[in-house]
Design a protein around this motif. Structure first.
Motif, PDB file in Angstrom:
ATOM      1  N   GLN A 196      -8.259  15.278  11.215  1.00 55.50           N
ATOM      2  CA  GLN A 196      -8.387  15.166   9.768  1.00 55.50           C
ATOM      3  C   GLN A 196      -7.011  14.868   9.164  1.00 55.50           C
ATOM      4  O   GLN A 196      -6.030  15.511   9.528  1.00 55.50           O
ATOM      5  CB  GLN A 196      -8.936  16.460   9.171  1.00 55.50           C
ATOM      6  CG  GLN A 196     -10.319  16.834   9.651  1.00 55.50           C
ATOM      7  CD  GLN A 196     -10.812  18.110   9.005  1.00 55.50           C
ATOM      8  OE1 GLN A 196     -10.764  18.262   7.779  1.00 55.50           O
ATOM      9  NE2 GLN A 196     -11.285  19.042   9.817  1.00 55.50           N
ATOM     10  N   VAL A 197      -6.970  13.911   8.262  1.00 54.02           N
ATOM     11  CA  VAL A 197      -5.712  13.531   7.619  1.00 54.02           C
ATOM     12  C   VAL A 197      -5.867  13.620   6.110  1.00 54.02           C
ATOM     13  O   VAL A 197      -6.771  12.993   5.538  1.00 54.02           O
ATOM     14  CB  VAL A 197      -5.282  12.101   8.017  1.00 54.02           C
ATOM     15  CG1 VAL A 197      -3.969  11.737   7.308  1.00 54.02           C
ATOM     16  CG2 VAL A 197      -5.112  11.991   9.527  1.00 54.02           C
ATOM     17  N   ARG A 198      -5.026  14.400   5.480  1.00 57.58           N
ATOM     18  CA  ARG A 198      -4.967  14.465   4.018  1.00 57.58           C
ATOM     19  C   ARG A 198      -3.735  13.692   3.565  1.00 57.58           C
ATOM     20  O   ARG A 198      -2.605  14.047   3.894  1.00 57.58           O
ATOM     21  CB  ARG A 198      -4.884  15.919   3.539  1.00 57.58           C
ATOM     22  CG  ARG A 198      -6.161  16.695   3.749  1.00 57.58           C
ATOM     23  CD  ARG A 198      -5.981  18.184   3.552  1.00 57.58           C
ATOM     24  NE  ARG A 198      -5.463  18.500   2.220  1.00 57.58           N
ATOM     25  CZ  ARG A 198      -5.119  19.735   1.862  1.00 57.58           C
ATOM     26  NH1 ARG A 198      -5.209  20.742   2.728  1.00 57.58           N
ATOM     27  NH2 ARG A 198      -4.667  19.958   0.640  1.00 57.58           N
ATOM     28  N   ALA A 199      -3.960  12.620   2.842  1.00 60.63           N
ATOM     29  CA  ALA A 199      -2.873  11.743   2.389  1.00 60.63           C
ATOM     30  C   ALA A 199      -2.511  12.085   0.949  1.00 60.63           C
ATOM     31  O   ALA A 199      -3.326  11.899   0.040  1.00 60.63           O
ATOM     32  CB  ALA A 199      -3.293  10.283   2.509  1.00 60.63           C
ATOM     33  N   LEU A 200      -1.302  12.571   0.745  1.00 61.24           N
ATOM     34  CA  LEU A 200      -0.841  12.959  -0.591  1.00 61.24           C
ATOM     35  C   LEU A 200       0.212  11.966  -1.062  1.00 61.24           C
ATOM     36  O   LEU A 200       1.355  11.982  -0.589  1.00 61.24           O
ATOM     37  CB  LEU A 200      -0.256  14.372  -0.566  1.00 61.24           C
ATOM     38  CG  LEU A 200      -1.153  15.487  -0.010  1.00 61.24           C
ATOM     39  CD1 LEU A 200      -0.424  16.820  -0.042  1.00 61.24           C
ATOM     40  CD2 LEU A 200      -2.463  15.550  -0.773  1.00 61.24           C
ATOM     41  N   HIS A 201      -0.189  11.081  -1.972  1.00 61.36           N
ATOM     42  CA  HIS A 201       0.745  10.080  -2.507  1.00 61.36           C
ATOM     43  C   HIS A 201       1.520  10.708  -3.668  1.00 61.36           C
ATOM     44  O   HIS A 201       1.244  10.450  -4.836  1.00 61.36           O
ATOM     45  CB  HIS A 201      -0.021   8.837  -2.962  1.00 61.36           C
ATOM     46  CG  HIS A 201       0.858   7.723  -3.455  1.00 61.36           C
ATOM     47  ND1 HIS A 201       1.883   7.208  -2.707  1.00 61.36           N
ATOM     48  CD2 HIS A 201       0.850   7.027  -4.629  1.00 61.36           C
ATOM     49  CE1 HIS A 201       2.467   6.239  -3.388  1.00 61.36           C
ATOM     50  NE2 HIS A 201       1.872   6.127  -4.557  1.00 61.36           N
ATOM     51  N   GLN A 254       0.836  -1.199   0.000  1.00 58.37           N
ATOM     52  CA  GLN A 254       0.000   0.000   0.000  1.00 58.37           C
ATOM     53  C   GLN A 254       0.873   1.252   0.000  1.00 58.37           C
ATOM     54  O   GLN A 254       2.044   1.219   0.380  1.00 58.37           O
ATOM     55  CB  GLN A 254      -0.900   0.031   1.237  1.00 58.37           C
ATOM     56  CG  GLN A 254      -2.029  -0.961   1.236  1.00 58.37           C
ATOM     57  CD  GLN A 254      -2.983  -0.719   2.402  1.00 58.37           C
ATOM     58  OE1 GLN A 254      -2.895   0.284   3.094  1.00 58.37           O
ATOM     59  NE2 GLN A 254      -3.884  -1.660   2.623  1.00 58.37           N
ATOM     60  N   SER A 255       0.283   2.373  -0.392  1.00 63.03           N
ATOM     61  CA  SER A 255       1.007   3.637  -0.276  1.00 63.03           C
ATOM     62  C   SER A 255       1.209   3.941   1.204  1.00 63.03           C
ATOM     63  O   SER A 255       0.344   3.645   2.041  1.00 63.03           O
ATOM     64  CB  SER A 255       0.231   4.764  -0.949  1.00 63.03           C
ATOM     65  OG  SER A 255      -0.924   5.098  -0.197  1.00 63.03           O
ATOM     66  N   LYS A 256       2.354   4.520   1.527  1.00 62.94           N
ATOM     67  CA  LYS A 256       2.647   4.827   2.921  1.00 62.94           C
ATOM     68  C   LYS A 256       1.659   5.839   3.494  1.00 62.94           C
ATOM     69  O   LYS A 256       1.282   5.749   4.666  1.00 62.94           O
ATOM     70  CB  LYS A 256       4.079   5.347   3.055  1.00 62.94           C
ATOM     71  CG  LYS A 256       5.143   4.278   2.896  1.00 62.94           C
ATOM     72  CD  LYS A 256       6.529   4.828   3.164  1.00 62.94           C
ATOM     73  CE  LYS A 256       7.578   3.731   3.057  1.00 62.94           C
ATOM     74  NZ  LYS A 256       8.941   4.251   3.304  1.00 62.94           N
ATOM     75  N   VAL A 257       1.237   6.790   2.689  1.00 64.47           N
ATOM     76  CA  VAL A 257       0.327   7.809   3.221  1.00 64.47           C
ATOM     77  C   VAL A 257      -1.047   7.226   3.529  1.00 64.47           C
ATOM     78  O   VAL A 257      -1.695   7.618   4.503  1.00 64.47           O
ATOM     79  CB  VAL A 257       0.208   9.008   2.255  1.00 64.47           C
ATOM     80  CG1 VAL A 257       1.514   9.791   2.209  1.00 64.47           C
ATOM     81  CG2 VAL A 257      -0.218   8.583   0.863  1.00 64.47           C
ATOM     82  N   GLU A 258      -1.495   6.275   2.720  1.00 64.33           N
ATOM     83  CA  GLU A 258      -2.786   5.645   2.997  1.00 64.33           C
ATOM     84  C   GLU A 258      -2.685   4.743   4.223  1.00 64.33           C
ATOM     85  O   GLU A 258      -3.598   4.698   5.056  1.00 64.33           O
ATOM     86  CB  GLU A 258      -3.257   4.843   1.792  1.00 64.33           C
ATOM     87  CG  GLU A 258      -4.609   4.176   1.960  1.00 64.33           C
ATOM     88  CD  GLU A 258      -5.742   5.160   2.236  1.00 64.33           C
ATOM     89  OE1 GLU A 258      -6.772   4.755   2.808  1.00 64.33           O
ATOM     90  OE2 GLU A 258      -5.599   6.359   1.878  1.00 64.33           O
ATOM     91  N   SER A 259      -1.568   4.028   4.353  1.00 65.23           N
ATOM     92  CA  SER A 259      -1.337   3.214   5.538  1.00 65.23           C
ATOM     93  C   SER A 259      -1.321   4.090   6.789  1.00 65.23           C
ATOM     94  O   SER A 259      -1.930   3.750   7.812  1.00 65.23           O
ATOM     95  CB  SER A 259      -0.010   2.463   5.410  1.00 65.23           C
ATOM     96  OG  SER A 259       0.337   1.821   6.623  1.00 65.23           O
ATOM     97  N   ALA A 260      -0.648   5.236   6.694  1.00 65.02           N
ATOM     98  CA  ALA A 260      -0.594   6.160   7.828  1.00 65.02           C
ATOM     99  C   ALA A 260      -1.970   6.704   8.157  1.00 65.02           C
ATOM    100  O   ALA A 260      -2.353   6.803   9.329  1.00 65.02           O
ATOM    101  CB  ALA A 260       0.375   7.297   7.523  1.00 65.02           C
TER     102      ALA A 260
END
Length: 246
Positions: free
Chosen positions: A99-104, A81-87
Motif C-alpha cells: 500500500q502506498v500513500r502519496a502525500l503531495h 507530474q507530482s513526484k509522489v504520484e510518479s513514485a
C-alpha cells in the motif's frame, strides 16, 4: 502469508536471521519516507520490493528533466507530474501488494505529529536542513527511529537515530541549526549512482529496524567518498546539552 508472498519473498525468508517471522514483521510495518528524489527513489523501490506493508511518501515537488539523471523511480513520460504520484505508479508495478500513500505536500510539524504515531520508522530523504531538523524533533518526541541519509557532489553520509534507546544521539547532536541551506545538488551537483549507494544503505538499515535484524547504525555515522571508494565510520555520542534530546 499467502503462497504468492512466500514465493515472492523466498530469497529473504531463506536468511536464517530473517525467516518467516521477520518477513511477517515487514509485511505488518508502515514506514514514512520524506522525499521522493535521489535518495527516496531507491529507498522506496527496495522497501516495496522487500515487502514492507505500507509506505507513506511525502514530497511537494514535481518531476523535472534534470531529476532523471539520478531519481530512478521517475520516467521521462512523467515529467510535470507530482513526484509522489510518479513514485506510487512505479511501486505499484514493482509490488502491487504494498500500500502506498502519496502525500503531495511539505510536512509541517503538525502533520508530522499526525503521521508519526502510525509508523514504525521514518526515512529522511529530504534535501534541506530545515526539514531534517523538523523530522528529527518529531521523531525524538514520538520515539520513532529515524534513518538519515545525505549525498552531494561525490560524498555521502548515513546514520540511524533511535530515540527508543536511552543513549542514542539525535540529528541535532550532529549538526547545528545554522547550517548552509544553499548546500544542495542543484547548486553543487552530484554523481548519479552516489544517491543509489546511500539510498540503498538507508533501505538496509530500515529493514533491519523493522525486522529486528542484526545491529543498526544507531550511535554511529558513516561517510562514503565515491572518489576514493572508501567508507569511514565514527562514533556519535549523545550530546547532554542537545536542545532536542539532551
Amino acid at each position: 502469508m499467502t503462497d504468492q508472498q512466500l514465493l515472492r519473498y523466498s530469497r529473504q525468508i531463506m536468511l536464517g536471521e530473517l525467516d518467516i517471522a521477520g518477513q511477517e514483521a515487514l509485511l505488518n510495518s508502515r514506514v514514512l519516507i520524506v522525499g521522493a528524489g535521489g535518495l527516496g527513489a531507491p529507498v522506496a523501490l527496495y522497501l516495496a520490493a522487500a515487502g514492507v506493508g505500507e509506505l507513506i511518501i511525502a514530497d511537494d515537488d514535481t518531476v523535472e528533466l534534470s531529476n532523471l539523471q539520478r531519481q530512478i523511480i521517475h520516467t521521462s513520460g512523467r515529467i510535470g507530474q507530482s513526484k509522489v504520484e510518479s513514485a506510487r505508479m512505479q511501486l505499484a508495478d514493482v509490488n502491487p501488494d504494498v500500500q502506498v500513500r502519496a502525500l503531495h505536500e511539505r510536512l509541517s510539524p503538525e502533520r508530522l505529529a499526525e503521521l508519526l504515531p502510525e509508523v514504525q520508522a521514518v526515512v529522511d530523504c529530504s534535501d534541506n536542513f530545515t526539514t531534517r531538523f523538523g523530522i528529527n524533533q518529531a521523531c525524538v518526541q514520538h520515539k520513532v527511529p529515524l534513518v538519515s541519509g545525505a549525498a552531494i557532489r561525490l560524498e555521502g553520509q548515513l546514520a540511524v537515530f533511535d530515540p527508543r534507546q536511552p543513549d542514542s544521539p539525535c540529528y541535532r547532536c550532529l549538526y547545528q541549526e545554522q547550517n548552509d541551506e544553499n548546500l544542495s545538488c542543484a547548486a553543487s551537483g552530484v554523481l548519479a549512482p552516489l544517491v543509489g549507494v546511500i539510498g540503498s544503505a538507508q533501505a538496509v538499515e530500515t529493514l533491519k529496524l523493522l525486522a529486528g535484524l542484526g545491529k543498526t547504525l544507531a550511535g554511529r555515522i558513516q561517510f562514503y567518498d565515491a572518489a576514493t571508494g572508501q567508507w569511514r565510520e565514527m562514533r556519535l555520542p549523545r550530546d547532554p546539552d542537545c536542545p532536542v534530546c539532551g
